[in-house]
Design a protein around this motif. Structure first.
Motif, PDB file in Angstrom:
ATOM      1  N   ASP A  38      24.213  55.652  50.324  1.00  0.00           N
ATOM      2  CA  ASP A  38      23.293  56.260  50.902  1.00  0.00           C
ATOM      3  C   ASP A  38      22.599  57.363  50.222  1.00  0.00           C
ATOM      4  N   PRO A  39      21.162  57.629  49.952  1.00  0.00           N
ATOM      5  CA  PRO A  39      20.599  58.757  49.137  1.00  0.00           C
ATOM      6  C   PRO A  39      21.086  60.142  50.022  1.00  0.00           C
ATOM      7  N   PHE A  40      21.221  60.054  51.302  1.00  0.00           N
ATOM      8  CA  PHE A  40      21.651  61.177  51.894  1.00  0.00           C
ATOM      9  C   PHE A  40      22.839  61.838  51.444  1.00  0.00           C
ATOM     10  N   ALA A  41      23.907  60.858  51.186  1.00  0.00           N
ATOM     11  CA  ALA A  41      25.308  61.043  50.629  1.00  0.00           C
ATOM     12  C   ALA A  41      25.409  61.542  49.205  1.00  0.00           C
ATOM     13  N   LEU A  42      24.433  60.966  48.295  1.00  0.00           N
ATOM     14  CA  LEU A  42      24.367  60.857  47.204  1.00  0.00           C
ATOM     15  C   LEU A  42      23.513  62.055  46.447  1.00  0.00           C
ATOM     16  N   LEU A  43      22.140  61.943  46.656  1.00  0.00           N
ATOM     17  CA  LEU A  43      21.350  62.961  46.038  1.00  0.00           C
ATOM     18  C   LEU A  43      21.341  64.306  46.265  1.00  0.00           C
ATOM     19  N   GLY A  44      21.586  64.892  47.384  1.00  0.00           N
ATOM     20  CA  GLY A  44      21.911  66.172  47.429  1.00  0.00           C
ATOM     21  C   GLY A  44      22.852  66.702  46.336  1.00  0.00           C
ATOM     22  N   ALA A  45      23.991  65.925  46.252  1.00  0.00           N
ATOM     23  CA  ALA A  45      25.001  66.416  45.246  1.00  0.00           C
ATOM     24  C   ALA A  45      24.684  66.249  43.789  1.00  0.00           C
ATOM     25  N   ILE A  46      23.948  65.038  43.546  1.00  0.00           N
ATOM     26  CA  ILE A  46      23.283  64.949  42.232  1.00  0.00           C
ATOM     27  C   ILE A  46      22.466  65.869  41.691  1.00  0.00           C
ATOM     28  N   GLU A  47      21.208  66.282  42.999  1.00  0.00           N
ATOM     29  CA  GLU A  47      20.349  67.202  42.605  1.00  0.00           C
ATOM     30  C   GLU A  47      20.857  68.645  42.461  1.00  0.00           C
ATOM     31  N   ALA A  48      21.848  69.106  43.148  1.00  0.00           N
ATOM     32  CA  ALA A  48      22.681  70.219  43.098  1.00  0.00           C
ATOM     33  C   ALA A  48      23.248  70.434  41.616  1.00  0.00           C
ATOM     34  N   ALA A  49      24.144  69.411  41.280  1.00  0.00           N
ATOM     35  CA  ALA A  49      24.852  69.403  40.113  1.00  0.00           C
ATOM     36  C   ALA A  49      23.977  69.351  38.673  1.00  0.00           C
ATOM     37  N   LEU A  50      22.587  68.787  38.904  1.00  0.00           N
ATOM     38  CA  LEU A  50      21.464  68.962  37.920  1.00  0.00           C
ATOM     39  C   LEU A  50      20.724  70.036  37.828  1.00  0.00           C
ATOM     40  N   THR A  51      20.440  70.855  38.862  1.00  0.00           N
ATOM     41  CA  THR A  51      19.788  71.749  38.953  1.00  0.00           C
ATOM     42  C   THR A  51      20.407  73.176  39.077  1.00  0.00           C
ATOM     43  N   GLY A  52      21.891  73.271  39.540  1.00  0.00           N
ATOM     44  CA  GLY A  52      22.542  74.552  39.882  1.00  0.00           C
ATOM     45  C   GLY A  52      22.230  75.084  41.226  1.00  0.00           C
ATOM     46  N   VAL A  53      21.399  74.537  41.825  1.00  0.00           N
ATOM     47  CA  VAL A  53      21.047  75.037  43.211  1.00  0.00           C
ATOM     48  C   VAL A  53      22.287  74.704  44.198  1.00  0.00           C
ATOM     49  N   PRO A  54      22.909  75.427  45.095  1.00  0.00           N
ATOM     50  CA  PRO A  54      23.840  75.087  45.987  1.00  0.00           C
ATOM     51  C   PRO A  54      23.204  73.644  46.796  1.00  0.00           C
ATOM     52  N   GLU A  55      24.143  72.815  47.013  1.00  0.00           N
ATOM     53  CA  GLU A  55      23.848  71.403  47.805  1.00  0.00           C
ATOM     54  C   GLU A  55      23.178  71.866  49.150  1.00  0.00           C
ATOM     55  N   GLU A  56      23.809  72.902  50.000  1.00  0.00           N
ATOM     56  CA  GLU A  56      23.274  73.096  51.120  1.00  0.00           C
ATOM     57  C   GLU A  56      21.667  73.453  51.179  1.00  0.00           C
ATOM     58  N   GLN A  57      21.329  74.210  50.121  1.00  0.00           N
ATOM     59  CA  GLN A  57      19.822  74.625  49.832  1.00  0.00           C
ATOM     60  C   GLN A  57      19.283  73.410  49.406  1.00  0.00           C
ATOM     61  N   VAL A  58      19.421  72.498  48.557  1.00  0.00           N
ATOM     62  CA  VAL A  58      18.919  71.196  48.179  1.00  0.00           C
ATOM     63  C   VAL A  58      18.437  70.502  49.575  1.00  0.00           C
ATOM     64  N   GLU A  59      19.545  70.458  50.464  1.00  0.00           N
ATOM     65  CA  GLU A  59      19.552  69.381  51.628  1.00  0.00           C
ATOM     66  C   GLU A  59      18.647  69.880  52.629  1.00  0.00           C
ATOM     67  N   ALA A  60      18.385  71.350  52.697  1.00  0.00           N
ATOM     68  CA  ALA A  60      17.553  72.121  53.559  1.00  0.00           C
ATOM     69  C   ALA A  60      16.023  72.103  53.012  1.00  0.00           C
ATOM     70  N   ALA A  61      15.654  71.599  52.026  1.00  0.00           N
ATOM     71  CA  ALA A  61      14.253  71.536  51.390  1.00  0.00           C
ATOM     72  C   ALA A  61      13.620  70.487  52.287  1.00  0.00           C
ATOM     73  N   PRO A  62      12.407  70.762  52.444  1.00  0.00           N
ATOM     74  CA  PRO A  62      11.409  69.807  53.354  1.00  0.00           C
ATOM     75  C   PRO A  62      11.435  68.636  53.236  1.00  0.00           C
ATOM     76  N   ARG A  63      11.472  68.145  51.803  1.00  0.00           N
ATOM     77  CA  ARG A  63      11.213  66.724  51.417  1.00  0.00           C
ATOM     78  C   ARG A  63      12.499  65.973  51.177  1.00  0.00           C
ATOM     79  N   PHE A  64      13.547  66.599  51.234  1.00  0.00           N
ATOM     80  CA  PHE A  64      14.928  66.126  50.855  1.00  0.00           C
ATOM     81  C   PHE A  64      15.197  65.131  52.062  1.00  0.00           C
ATOM     82  N   CYS A  65      14.991  63.878  51.555  1.00  0.00           N
ATOM     83  CA  CYS A  65      15.283  62.464  52.443  1.00  0.00           C
ATOM     84  C   CYS A  65      14.722  62.431  53.847  1.00  0.00           C
TER      85      CYS A  65
END
Length: 143
Positions: A38-65
């Motif tokens: 599932d992209p919800f389960a995978l891509l938040g963690a991947i984006e956080a790993a690639l950008t250094g932004v905390p996963e919670e902040q990534v998942e709070a972004a308006p266009r995240f999934c």
């Protein structure tokens, strides 16, 4: 059987929805598929790993999934991916993608998944991101 996730690029949400609703994800960029992750389960963690932004902040972004299609449609939905993920994937080299995939397989959501298969998927998604340029990335979900 498992859920299917088809990733594609489009100029904007309207074009992405048109491609999705026509059932023809055959745009000029092609499609990257993945089964069972599932992209919800995978891509938040991947984006956080690639950008250094905390996963919670990534998942709070308006266009995240963000759900773009009819939420009441049974078994077929379209979600957007963030431009930050697109850009991070486009810039990432193979070793960085392998590291992100390996790190994800150590999480609760990633447990039991093969890091090499996830890295291969991320390589293909990164190629799509590079080809897409400034177009958006989207994921079609089919149950």
């Amino acid at each position: 059987m498992g859920n299917l996730y088809d990733y594609h690029a489009a100029a904007d949400d309207a074009q992405a929805l048109g491609i999705f609703e026509d059932g023809r994800v055959d745009d000029r960029f092609g499609t990257v598929g993945l089964k069972g992750v599932d992209p919800f389960a995978l891509l938040g963690a991947i984006e956080a790993a690639l950008t250094g932004v905390p996963e919670e902040q990534v998942e709070a972004a308006p266009r995240f999934c963000e759900l773009l299609s009819d939420p009441h449609h049974e078994g077929h939905w379209l979600v957007s991916l963030t431009d930050t993920l697109r850009d991070a994937l486009a810039l990432a080299g193979s070793s960085r993608l392998e590291e992100a995939a390996s790190a994800w397989t150590l999480t609760e959501d990633g447990a039991g998944h093969d890091a090499e298969l996830i890295a291969d998927f991320l390589e293909r998604l990164a190629d799509l991101a590079r080809d897409a340029g400034q177009c958006g990335l989207y994921c079609g979900i089919s149950l």
